[in-house]
Design a protein around this motif. Structure first.
Motif, PDB file in Angstrom:
ATOM      1  N   GLN A 173       0.784  -1.109   0.033  1.00 38.27           N
ATOM      2  CA  GLN A 173       0.019  -0.030  -0.150  1.00 38.27           C
ATOM      3  C   GLN A 173       0.912   1.239   0.154  1.00 38.27           C
TER       4      GLN A 173
ATOM      5  N   THR B 124      -6.064   0.954  -2.354  1.00 41.20           N
ATOM      6  CA  THR B 124      -5.324   2.112  -2.117  1.00 41.20           C
ATOM      7  C   THR B 124      -5.268   2.858  -3.310  1.00 41.20           C
TER       8      THR B 124
ATOM      9  N   SER C 198       0.989   4.092  -2.997  1.00 43.20           N
ATOM     10  CA  SER C 198       0.517   5.293  -2.757  1.00 43.20           C
ATOM     11  C   SER C 198       1.756   6.024  -3.227  1.00 43.20           C
TER      12      SER C 198
ATOM     13  N   ALA D 276      -5.948  -5.087  -1.926  1.00 42.47           N
ATOM     14  CA  ALA D 276      -5.687  -4.057  -1.038  1.00 42.47           C
ATOM     15  C   ALA D 276      -5.000  -3.007  -1.794  1.00 42.47           C
ATOM     16  N   ILE D 277      -4.271  -3.645  -2.888  1.00 40.21           N
ATOM     17  CA  ILE D 277      -3.582  -2.495  -3.803  1.00 40.21           C
ATOM     18  C   ILE D 277      -4.755  -1.552  -4.528  1.00 40.21           C
TER      19      ILE D 277
END
Ligand code: PGA
Length: 252
Positions: free
Chosen positions: A145, A194, A149, A190-191
């Motif tokens: 993450q 993000t 970002s 999860a990516i």
């Protein structure tokens, strides 16, 4: 929203110009076997870009493995985004772990490279992934993450629409080991979450790939996952038959 499915060959430091030429010629003879609906790209060493540009089947896009973020100047041994774009390069791998670990590419440099690639009308494929120690410390999600970002924060939605991410656990690269497709799906979700903090629309449309010991016999399990849109493949992309088998397995 249906996303672009993408198979990217990362040849790393393999193949002379002559070897790249014979790969492209053989692939040309097998183009009818390539599935439609899957975007295909080959990322050779810089030295083979011009040759592949001329003889790769038009179905297969050209990619590069690295780029410098500065437009020109005293950067001995480096290649600029303008130079890559001039050769018809459409994709550029950015922040591969072999560059992060071996050549000191930190997150802020990766972010500048992403911007240089986008500024020249090409598409960055940003690599993220944890090492074994981070995995054992349950740090995988926080690592990917923060890498995601750092690379993408601050981009406009139209720029994000031209980016892809590849989740490549470092311990899986070249090792013959992989996470399970379900584990890779969890990390890629999860990516995507993000990316959604930057733009929900971009998150829905962005191709996110899995990479690390992908082979013709395991790729289908990964791309069957709802959030895994394709693969970034090293070793198994070097032989034409294997590359075609990967593409076919993705197209099914
Ligand atoms: P591998 O490499 O398929 O040989 O594990 C993948 C990569 O490093 O992109």
């Amino acid at each position: 929203m249906s996303r672009q499915r993408l198979l990217v060959a990362n040849w790393k430091m393999n193949k002379t110009v002559a070897q790249a030429r014979s790969f492209a010629e053989e692939l040309g003879r097998q183009t009818s076997a390539l599935p439609t609906g899957v975007e295909l790209a080959v990322c050779p060493p810089f030295t083979a870009l011009q040759t592949l540009r001329v003889i790769l089947p038009s179905r297969v896009k050209l990619g590069a493995q690295n780029v410098h973020d500065e437009p020109n100047g005293a950067f001995t041994g480096e290649i600029s985004a303008e130079m890559l774009a001039e050769l018809g390069t459409e994709y550029v791998i950015v922040g591969h772990s072999e560059r992060r670990q071996g050549f000191g590419e930190a997150d802020d440099w990766v972010a500048r490279k992403v911007r240089a690639v986008l500024a020249h009308g090409m598409k960055p494929i940003v690599c993220v992934g944890e090492d074994l120690e981070q995995r054992n410390n349950q740090a995988t999600l926080s690592v990917v993450q923060s890498q995601t970002s750092a690379a993408l924060a601050g981009l406009e939605e139209t720029q994000l629409a031209n980016c892809a991410v590849a989740y490549e656990p470092i311990w899986a690269i070249g090792s013959g080991q992989t996470p399970s497709p379900q584990d890779a799906q969890t990390v890629i979700t999860a990516i995507r979450e993000t990316v959604a903090t930057l733009s929900g629309k971009a998150a829905q449309g962005m191709p996110i790939l899995y990479g690390g010991s992908v082979k013709p016999d395991n790729i289908a399990g990964f791309v069957a996952q709802p959030d895994i849109d394709g693969a970034l493949v090293g070793g198994a992309s070097l032989k034409v038959d294997s590359f075609v088998a990967l593409a076919k397995a993705m197209g099914e």
